[in-house]
Scaffold this active site. Structure first.
Site, PDB file in Angstrom:
ATOM      1  N   ASP A  99       0.911  -1.361   0.101  1.00  0.00           N
ATOM      2  CA  ASP A  99      -0.081   0.082   0.184  1.00  0.00           C
ATOM      3  C   ASP A  99       0.764   1.238  -0.038  1.00  0.00           C
ATOM      4  O   ASP A  99       2.057   1.211   0.338  1.00  0.00           O
ATOM      5  CB  ASP A  99      -1.009   0.000   1.148  1.00  0.00           C
ATOM      6  CG  ASP A  99      -0.158  -0.095   2.493  1.00  0.00           C
ATOM      7  OD1 ASP A  99       0.692  -0.833   2.522  1.00  0.00           O
ATOM      8  OD2 ASP A  99      -0.654   0.296   3.264  1.00  0.00           O
ATOM      9  N   ASP A 130       8.648   4.993  -1.408  1.00  0.00           N
ATOM     10  CA  ASP A 130       7.948   4.302  -0.145  1.00  0.00           C
ATOM     11  C   ASP A 130       6.596   3.549  -0.554  1.00  0.00           C
ATOM     12  O   ASP A 130       5.458   3.858  -0.633  1.00  0.00           O
ATOM     13  CB  ASP A 130       7.455   5.324   1.040  1.00  0.00           C
ATOM     14  CG  ASP A 130       7.068   4.824   2.033  1.00  0.00           C
ATOM     15  OD1 ASP A 130       6.998   3.684   2.217  1.00  0.00           O
ATOM     16  OD2 ASP A 130       6.278   5.403   2.661  1.00  0.00           O
ATOM     17  N   GLU A 164       0.594  -1.351   5.745  1.00  0.00           N
ATOM     18  CA  GLU A 164       1.616  -0.846   6.467  1.00  0.00           C
ATOM     19  C   GLU A 164       1.270   0.449   6.885  1.00  0.00           C
ATOM     20  O   GLU A 164       1.570   0.833   8.020  1.00  0.00           O
ATOM     21  CB  GLU A 164       2.965  -0.872   5.833  1.00  0.00           C
ATOM     22  CG  GLU A 164       3.985  -0.634   6.739  1.00  0.00           C
ATOM     23  CD  GLU A 164       4.481   0.850   6.764  1.00  0.00           C
ATOM     24  OE1 GLU A 164       5.289   1.152   7.649  1.00  0.00           O
ATOM     25  OE2 GLU A 164       4.004   1.601   5.801  1.00  0.00           O
ATOM     26  N   GLU A 192      11.941  -2.192   4.513  1.00  0.00           N
ATOM     27  CA  GLU A 192      12.338  -0.638   3.935  1.00  0.00           C
ATOM     28  C   GLU A 192      12.991   0.222   4.829  1.00  0.00           C
ATOM     29  O   GLU A 192      12.781   0.127   5.869  1.00  0.00           O
ATOM     30  CB  GLU A 192      10.662   0.005   3.762  1.00  0.00           C
ATOM     31  CG  GLU A 192      10.060   0.270   4.685  1.00  0.00           C
ATOM     32  CD  GLU A 192       8.687   0.738   4.503  1.00  0.00           C
ATOM     33  OE1 GLU A 192       8.603   1.914   3.848  1.00  0.00           O
ATOM     34  OE2 GLU A 192       7.725   0.490   5.283  1.00  0.00           O
TER      35      GLU A 192
HETATM   36 ZN    ZN Z   1       6.607   2.378   3.679  1.00  0.00          ZN
END
Ligand code: ZN
Length: 435
Positions: A99, A130, A164, A192
């Protein structure tokens, strides 16, 4: 004038359409990245089915095993596996989330789900940093390693988890403690990280843990003209003062250069709610009987949560000042053994040395390991006692996560694939660590 303008606009649109289409049809590492970016997985309605089918298709094309799991209906977790030659060794996990946060198209130079590549190589899209970059980079690195006939000794798993950006409660928080995950016997994980404006790669060994704090004051209502003790507003404002002083004490350490932002407890007011609404705004001659304020609090991994709870009860929202409070903990603070959620970045952690060497091997430099200012799903992995590092290979890149005009340069993206090739081959060939 109008016509010229029009035809210019038309040809520009046509040009963009044609070049977008060309990139669409190609099957290059960049085109595959763009295809993933064009799937709108932004909240509040992330298109998980399209993201999963894209990733599954990629997995098939490089012969990885795929499983789709669902711990909450409509919230899929995709698990891909590259079996190692010695499956008795603990495996490696590469995690990313499906997401992204929403984007405001009017504030962007290119539509946020167009993944337009500018002439200087910047690929604009929500999720470019991201964290859709790492998802496709993991796959591209494996594609390249397979093309070189590399065979991993340890099994390599890739997980793609939902939600997330809204706390991971229906994603990572359910997947990582599950039986399925336990059976993967993960020994080390990557998740990440964040872009680095300089030429060193950043790496994160811990996250801060968020609390939502709401404090509420009650008091006797009264005429706006009267001065008396213990009004709700007075009580709330006294607390706000005390909290501001604590905030300053933490921030001063940062300003003095003695700690990074992520190494202190942060507390920031996010709303204040009080007053009696009227058609023109608020009733001005009544002192209200209730007032509340909300704070975003971030605890460092070694912060003592009991101490902070005591401070809140005794100083920030004391009952003797007619105050109540509510703390909502947004994730774990300690692992199953009661230890802070920190992955060692020294010789005591054999995975650390392998990771570090893998980056040096491709000419990369690592910055001093950091605590992340915000939070990632890695905390749910660390909670199980599994070492996990936050890492997104983006150097010379402005930090644009959650910002307008999020982009990643094509050259940076491709260098990242090379970095992951080195990391994945090193970690999966590493035979010594038995857990
Ligand atoms: Zn992220």
């Amino acid at each position: 004038m109008l016509n010229v303008h029009h035809s210019l606009l038309l040809s520009l649109t046509l040009f963009l359409l044609v070049s977008a289409q060309e990139e669409h049809q190609q099957d290059t590492p960049i085109a595959r990245f763009q295809r993933y970016l064009r799937i709108n997985t932004a909240h509040p309605n992330p298109d998980y089915p399209s993201a999963i089918s894209f990733l599954k298709f990629q997995a098939q094309s490089i012969d990885l095993q795929a499983r789709t799991l669902e711990f909450t209906p409509g919230k899929p977790v995709l698990l891909l596996t590259w079996p190692g030659t010695n499956p008795s060794l603990p495996s490696i996990l590469l995690n990313s989330h499906l997401d992204s946060v929403p984007a405001e198209p009017s504030k962007w130079v290119h539509p946020p789900f167009s993944a337009v590549r500018s002439p200087d190589g910047k690929i604009f899209a929500r999720g470019a940093q991201d964290d859709k970059c790492i998802a496709v980079q993991y796959l591209e690195a494996i594609r390249n390693l397979k093309a070189k006939n590399f065979a991993p000794i340890r099994t390599v798993h890739l997980s793609f988890v939902p939600d997330e950006e809204i706390g991971g409660l229906d994603g990572a928080a359910k997947f990582f403690p599950s039986k399925v995950f336990e059976e993967l016997r993960v020994g080390f994980a990557l998740d990440e990280g964040q872009a680095s404006p300089g030429d060193e790669f950043r790496v994160f060994y811990a996250d801060r843990s968020p609390w939502n704090l709401v404090i509420k004051a009650e008091g006797t209502p009264g005429h706006g003209s009267r001065m008396y003790d213990n009004t709700a507003m007075e009580n709330l404002m006294k607390s706000v003062e005390v909290i501001s002083r604590f905030r300053e004490s933490q921030f001063d350490v940062v300003k003095a250069g003695d700690a990074a932002n992520s190494e202190v407890i942060s507390i920031n007011p996010v709303y204040v709610k009080a007053g009696i609404p009227s058609p023109n705004g608020f009733v001005m001659n009544v002192q209200p009987s209730e007032a509340e304020a909300g704070f975003d609090v971030r605890l460092t991994p070694t912060a003592d949560p009991d101490l902070l709870r005591r401070r809140i009860a005794e100083e920030w929202a004391p009952a003797w000042r007619n105050m109540t409070y509510k703390i909502t903990e947004k994730g774990p603070l300690r692992d199953y053994m009661g230890r802070p959620l920190m992955t060692p970045t020294n010789d005591s952690n054999p995975w650390w040395s392998v990771f570090k060497q893998a980056i040096t091997a491709v000419g990369g430099k690592l910055a001093k390991p950091e605590i992340l200012v915000s939070t990632t799903d890695a905390r749910y992995i660390r909670q199980l006692g599994i070492p996990a590092l936050g890492f997104s290979p983006m150097t010379n890149t402005p930090i644009l996560l959650h910002d307008h005009n999020e982009f990643l340069k094509d050259t940076v993206y491709l260098k990242g694939v090379e970095v992951y090739e080195s990391i994945i081959s090193s970690l999966s060939s590493f035979e010594e660590a038995s857990h």
